[in-house]
Scaffold this active site. Sequence first.
Site, PDB file in Angstrom:
ATOM      1  N   LYS A 261       0.858  -1.183   0.000  1.00 50.03           N
ATOM      2  CA  LYS A 261       0.000   0.000   0.000  1.00 50.03           C
ATOM      3  C   LYS A 261       0.896   1.236   0.000  1.00 50.03           C
ATOM      4  O   LYS A 261       1.894   1.305   0.741  1.00 50.03           O
ATOM      5  CB  LYS A 261      -0.896  -0.026   1.244  1.00 50.03           C
ATOM      6  CG  LYS A 261      -1.896   1.106   1.340  1.00 50.03           C
ATOM      7  CD  LYS A 261      -2.790   0.925   2.564  1.00 50.03           C
ATOM      8  CE  LYS A 261      -3.806   2.034   2.722  1.00 50.03           C
ATOM      9  NZ  LYS A 261      -4.694   1.826   3.891  1.00 50.03           N
ATOM     10  N   SER A 333      -9.451   2.033   2.972  1.00 49.08           N
ATOM     11  CA  SER A 333      -8.512   2.685   2.079  1.00 49.08           C
ATOM     12  C   SER A 333      -7.457   1.753   1.477  1.00 49.08           C
ATOM     13  O   SER A 333      -6.688   2.168   0.609  1.00 49.08           O
ATOM     14  CB  SER A 333      -7.790   3.807   2.837  1.00 49.08           C
ATOM     15  OG  SER A 333      -6.990   3.280   3.890  1.00 49.08           O
ATOM     16  N   SER A 357     -10.156  -0.251   7.069  1.00 48.04           N
ATOM     17  CA  SER A 357      -9.439  -0.191   5.792  1.00 48.04           C
ATOM     18  C   SER A 357      -8.862  -1.520   5.328  1.00 48.04           C
ATOM     19  O   SER A 357      -8.402  -1.625   4.188  1.00 48.04           O
ATOM     20  CB  SER A 357      -8.319   0.851   5.872  1.00 48.04           C
ATOM     21  OG  SER A 357      -8.859   2.145   5.897  1.00 48.04           O
TER      22      SER A 357
END
Length: 625
Positions: A261, A333, A357
């Site tokens: 990420k 996210s 997330s």
Amino acid sequence: MRLPRRALPPPRPHPPLLHLLVLLSFAVPETAAAPPRTSSIVGMAWPTKCTWLPLPTSGMSHSYTLFSKYHKIWKETKEAVSANDVSRQETISGVIALKGSMKYFDADFFNDSKLREMEDGAIEFNVPAFRDNRKLVALENGGLHNPSALVFKSSWNGESKISKRKSLDYPITSSVHRPSKDEDIAFMSIMELGELIRTKQVTSRELTDVFLRRLKRYSPVIKSVITVTDDLAYKQAKEADDLLEQGKYLGLLHGIPYGLKDIIAVPEYKTTWGSKTFENQVLDIEAYVYKRLKSTGAVLVAKLVTGSLAYDDIWFGGRTRNPWNIEEFSTGSSAGPAASTSAGMVPFAIGSETAGSITYPAARCGVTALRPTFGTVARTGVMSISESLDKLGPFCRSAIDCAVVLDEIRGKDAGDPSSREVDIEDPFHVDITQLTVGYLDSAEMEVVNVLSAKGVKLVPFKLNYTVESVQSILNITMDVDMLAHFDNWQREGLDNVYEAQDQWPVELRRARLIPAVEYLQAQRARGKLIREVKESFTVDAFIGNATDWELVCLGNLVGMPVAVVPTGFKSIEDPPKSGTRRRTTITTGIYAPPDHDHIVSLLSHHSTGHLGRRCWYFRPRNMLH
């Protein structure tokens, strides 16, 4: 008849006050909208505006000189009085403004005298201290440095002594053969790919080629990749192949491609945090989790999408989509890690969670994910939202894969005071029939039935706690912490160009109105919640909805681990009349007390339903269905 004018006597010196009064007697006040202001200095009302009447001219040269002199005195006195009045008015206005604003802090109980005292104290003491502290720690955004001295520890048993770290005894993967098609390779598990590498049926370079091609082919469709790290990937793949040729096999992740990420820093590559403001940011930092994976021989092939500043699935390049149904978005996210793993673009990826997330995108995209116990994985070199909530965890194709990755990335680092060495037991040495597992009303009953059939004792269960403000505790904690890490960002007005104006900009402006005392009250309420959850946690684990918002908030505040496990499919809503292969995935959540990640991994491994690991949608022939 007119009487002759009598000659005026020679002028005599006039007392100054008499002259002043004489001059003022010729000042006729005009009508003014505002009432005259009263000066405490001279005890008289000054006209706000005057028309001056002419004095007699005969024999008045000396008087005119005095007039000019005393007019100047009067004017200076008037200006001094006016300045004093303005200052007083500003003080009164400040008190009125402060009094009005106190309702936003739920503290509108102070009288005017106390408010004046508060205003003076804030100006003299508070504001200078605020500015000094910001200069020390807040000029850089992202919370990468200067962690808080207030450290949250999630363990329910205190700090235990860690025995020597042992490798987990994973189930043996045998008789694995290399598929003839690259697409089939792309959907193999870490265990299977690792066996292909170990037995030299495939090289790391070949695997890297497969996944780089898929990243470049499918990312434009689902928008899940920010940076493809070609050069680094081929360099690391060569190192992995060279080591194997020398007879050095580093373990199950040796030569396996993966993604990170894009809030996780990797030197010489952009770490954008998904935001147009930081789109070209390169951090000279090597994140702890990247160091760990590099030491295992794993190969970084991409920096994957994070929602802007780790919020939802909207980023500077668009919005990430769900591979199982590209008509809907991935949520976030950790949008890129979930979607890319689901689409067979990487075998596994590392994401993060502060409040949903990991759980939300994993559930939406139909992949297995593990949000570990808070503090299990050090977050050094990772953009911070909240130091007492942020966690790093893996997205994979199976529960065993998640256990493999977590075992490799866990650990303590000096750059993250909340991190610790968690003594994770071997999940594959636990007798599943000795476990008692609760299930909530929201549990997926297929999972309950599968585990029951394997000898697990299943009982109805409910967490009991009196704290009604679970969600608000999380919001206060997360938003204030985030604002502390992006204080300068807001002050410079960079929130005005944020990708989704109804997200962080609104929340962080509101966070400016959360006083320190209420933040600490929220942490005290959090402590009460943790104690009550601990007392009511009478089972080894429980099953519930992975995306229930109350559970998401509670689990993150407590710091407990959860696995998201895909268990099946259902039809999409309003399918086209011509039919579609798009599906909605069904998932469940398996929760355990802090430091019991091994129980979560074991139950997840045994609870997998009918959802295969292969995402058919991303086979080229089905790409446009």
